[in-house]
Scaffold this motif. Structure first.
Motif, PDB file in Angstrom:
ATOM      1  N   PHE A  82       6.108  21.292  -1.145  1.00  0.00           N
ATOM      2  CA  PHE A  82       4.825  21.519  -1.995  1.00  0.00           C
ATOM      3  C   PHE A  82       4.924  20.049  -2.786  1.00  0.00           C
ATOM      4  O   PHE A  82       4.105  19.328  -2.918  1.00  0.00           O
ATOM      5  CB  PHE A  82       4.735  22.616  -2.927  1.00  0.00           C
ATOM      6  N   LEU A  83       6.187  19.899  -3.480  1.00  0.00           N
ATOM      7  CA  LEU A  83       6.358  18.764  -4.429  1.00  0.00           C
ATOM      8  C   LEU A  83       6.407  17.732  -3.585  1.00  0.00           C
ATOM      9  O   LEU A  83       6.028  16.363  -3.893  1.00  0.00           O
ATOM     10  CB  LEU A  83       7.692  18.818  -5.376  1.00  0.00           C
ATOM     11  N   LEU A  84       7.210  17.699  -2.434  1.00  0.00           N
ATOM     12  CA  LEU A  84       7.340  16.524  -1.716  1.00  0.00           C
ATOM     13  C   LEU A  84       5.929  15.879  -1.035  1.00  0.00           C
ATOM     14  O   LEU A  84       5.495  14.563  -1.169  1.00  0.00           O
ATOM     15  CB  LEU A  84       7.969  16.743  -0.564  1.00  0.00           C
ATOM     16  N   PHE A  85       4.942  16.854  -0.436  1.00  0.00           N
ATOM     17  CA  PHE A  85       3.695  16.284  -0.018  1.00  0.00           C
ATOM     18  C   PHE A  85       2.714  15.918  -1.007  1.00  0.00           C
ATOM     19  O   PHE A  85       1.902  14.997  -0.598  1.00  0.00           O
ATOM     20  CB  PHE A  85       3.396  17.116   0.974  1.00  0.00           C
ATOM     21  N   GLY A  86       2.941  16.831  -2.105  1.00  0.00           N
ATOM     22  CA  GLY A  86       1.799  16.397  -3.446  1.00  0.00           C
ATOM     23  C   GLY A  86       2.303  15.127  -3.750  1.00  0.00           C
ATOM     24  O   GLY A  86       1.232  14.178  -4.190  1.00  0.00           O
ATOM     25  N   VAL A 145       3.879  12.528  -2.159  1.00  0.00           N
ATOM     26  CA  VAL A 145       3.231  11.289  -1.274  1.00  0.00           C
ATOM     27  C   VAL A 145       1.782  11.205  -1.334  1.00  0.00           C
ATOM     28  O   VAL A 145       1.543   9.997  -1.188  1.00  0.00           O
ATOM     29  CB  VAL A 145       3.926  12.018   0.113  1.00  0.00           C
ATOM     30  N   ASP A 146       1.311  12.385  -1.335  1.00  0.00           N
ATOM     31  CA  ASP A 146      -0.445  12.213  -1.393  1.00  0.00           C
ATOM     32  C   ASP A 146      -0.615  11.412  -2.581  1.00  0.00           C
ATOM     33  O   ASP A 146      -1.684  10.335  -2.363  1.00  0.00           O
ATOM     34  CB  ASP A 146      -0.885  13.812  -1.202  1.00  0.00           C
ATOM     35  N   ASP A 147      -0.136  11.499  -3.539  1.00  0.00           N
ATOM     36  CA  ASP A 147      -0.430  10.938  -4.868  1.00  0.00           C
ATOM     37  C   ASP A 147      -0.064   9.529  -4.625  1.00  0.00           C
ATOM     38  O   ASP A 147      -0.993   8.476  -4.948  1.00  0.00           O
ATOM     39  CB  ASP A 147       0.475  11.687  -6.045  1.00  0.00           C
ATOM     40  N   PHE A 148       1.037   9.002  -4.113  1.00  0.00           N
ATOM     41  CA  PHE A 148       1.296   7.833  -3.849  1.00  0.00           C
ATOM     42  C   PHE A 148       0.482   7.031  -2.860  1.00  0.00           C
ATOM     43  O   PHE A 148      -0.092   5.809  -3.125  1.00  0.00           O
ATOM     44  CB  PHE A 148       2.745   7.497  -3.470  1.00  0.00           C
ATOM     45  N   ILE A 149      -0.064   7.644  -1.766  1.00  0.00           N
ATOM     46  CA  ILE A 149      -0.860   7.287  -0.803  1.00  0.00           C
ATOM     47  C   ILE A 149      -1.945   6.683  -1.250  1.00  0.00           C
ATOM     48  O   ILE A 149      -2.682   5.692  -0.985  1.00  0.00           O
ATOM     49  CB  ILE A 149      -0.629   8.145   0.565  1.00  0.00           C
ATOM     50  N   LEU A 150      -2.533   7.551  -2.170  1.00  0.00           N
ATOM     51  CA  LEU A 150      -3.734   7.271  -2.880  1.00  0.00           C
ATOM     52  C   LEU A 150      -3.896   5.989  -3.717  1.00  0.00           C
ATOM     53  O   LEU A 150      -5.001   5.242  -3.503  1.00  0.00           O
ATOM     54  CB  LEU A 150      -4.318   8.413  -3.711  1.00  0.00           C
ATOM     55  N   THR A 151      -2.552   5.733  -4.169  1.00  0.00           N
ATOM     56  CA  THR A 151      -2.477   4.695  -5.208  1.00  0.00           C
ATOM     57  C   THR A 151      -2.406   3.519  -4.280  1.00  0.00           C
ATOM     58  O   THR A 151      -2.729   2.367  -4.892  1.00  0.00           O
ATOM     59  CB  THR A 151      -1.428   4.807  -6.049  1.00  0.00           C
ATOM     60  N   VAL A 152      -1.653   3.520  -3.224  1.00  0.00           N
ATOM     61  CA  VAL A 152      -1.453   2.393  -2.466  1.00  0.00           C
ATOM     62  C   VAL A 152      -2.825   1.912  -1.704  1.00  0.00           C
ATOM     63  O   VAL A 152      -3.181   0.877  -1.558  1.00  0.00           O
ATOM     64  CB  VAL A 152      -0.865   2.739  -1.160  1.00  0.00           C
ATOM     65  N   MET A 153      -3.519   3.071  -1.276  1.00  0.00           N
ATOM     66  CA  MET A 153      -5.068   2.780  -0.867  1.00  0.00           C
ATOM     67  C   MET A 153      -6.037   1.908  -1.924  1.00  0.00           C
ATOM     68  O   MET A 153      -6.818   1.056  -1.447  1.00  0.00           O
ATOM     69  CB  MET A 153      -5.718   3.971  -0.511  1.00  0.00           C
TER      70      MET A 153
END
Length: 307
Positions: free
Chosen positions: A104-108, A110-118
């Motif tokens: 849960f912490l891992l994918f949450g 990564v989700d957070d960072f990918i949105l930032t990268v986008m």
């Protein structure tokens, strides 16, 4: 929590969203439907992007990664919830709870960072359009995704390992439908101060940092769009960000609503209900937001589905 009745635990009890027997069938059908829509919708996005050479650009590379992470994020919590409803059991093993919390912490994260990268990708595309392909080269895109995974892995590993050092009392009921880290730590009889410090530091660094990056990117984007002389040019530039901005608002809005609201009048059970927004609803809506507002994705999906 005061020490007392400390026990070597073998399992926790997930109380779920409701203990009303007549609601269990409704919850099972509702969450099974949302889970299948989430998996299929995001899978179609991944397949559409990978099968269309016109979409092999940074923006859609990040989108396909976001879709993959959304599938994994939802799969961390919902299947176990559905299994518990189907078997009429609330139990989850100690190892299972720790594993669920880790992913849960891992994918949450990564989700957070990918949105930032986008957001950074949109910033470069709008503010430096002539240098976009040079700046957002495949090496940098791959590196940004890799760093997102590495930071999230290290953070989730640290927080999960720290839970192993906690001693728990006889009350092992989690008022949630998954092993939410904050709820698990609150059940401990031993000192949780180090865990609280790490959780708040991680939240500030891994959520506040990316959110600040998103705000900065969009501040620059708005400044660049305002400098465009024509109304059509402004609309075209903004339309490339609209889908991402919608997803960011939905994701962060629901998270802030849960974790800021839970410290006030909201109970743990109402917090669990509200957390459905970012754990289930947001990943389910992402494919629709991107496909409905994006002609390239629509065309790619139509070609992939043969329509």
């Amino acid at each position: 929590m005061e020490p007392g009745n400390v026990t070597q635990i073998s399992e926790f009890l997930l109380l779920g969203l409701s203990e009303e027997p007549e609601l269990q069938s409704l919850l099972f059908g509702l969450f099974l439907s949302m889970y299948l829509i989430t998996v299929l919708g995001n899978l179609f996005i991944i397949l559409a992007v990978s099968s269309d050479s016109h979409l092999h650009v940074p923006m859609y590379f990040f989108l396909s990664n976001l879709s993959l992470v959304d599938i994994c994020f939802t799969s961390t919590t919902i299947p176990k919830m559905l299994l518990n409803i189907q078997t009429q059991s609330k139990a989850i093993t100690n190892a299972g709870c720790l594993t669920q919390m880790y992913f849960f912490l891992l994918f949450g994260g990564v989700d957070d960072f990918i949105l930032t990268v986008m957001a950074y990708d949109r910033y470069v595309a709008i503010c430096y359009p002539l240098h976009y392909m040079v700046i957002m080269n495949p090496h940098l895109c791959g590196l940004l995704v890799l760093v997102s995974w590495i930071i999230s892995i290290l953070n989730s590993l640290l927080e999960s390992l720290m839970v192993l050092d906690l001693s728990f009392c006889s009350d092992l009921q989690i008022p949630h439908f998954f092993c939410e880290p904050k709820q698990v730590v609150q059940l401990a009889c031993s000192d949780t101060f180090p865990n609280d410090i790490v959780m708040y530091f991680s939240a500030g660094l891994l959520a506040g940092g990316p959110l600040a990056g998103i705000f900065y990117s969009y501040a620059k984007i708005v400044s660049s769009i305002r400098a465009i002389p024509s109304a059509q040019g402004k609309y075209t530039a903004f339309s490339t960000c609209a889908s991402h901005l919608s997803v960011v608002s939905l994701f962060y809005g629901s998270i802030l609503g849960v974790y800021l609201g839970s410290s006030g009048a909201h109970s743990s059970r109402s917090s669990a209900t509200a957390s459905v927004m970012y754990t289930v609803v947001t990943p389910m809506l992402n494919p629709f937001i991107y496909s409905l507002r994006n002609k390239d994705i629509k065309r790619a999906l139509e070609r992939f589905l043969g329509t």
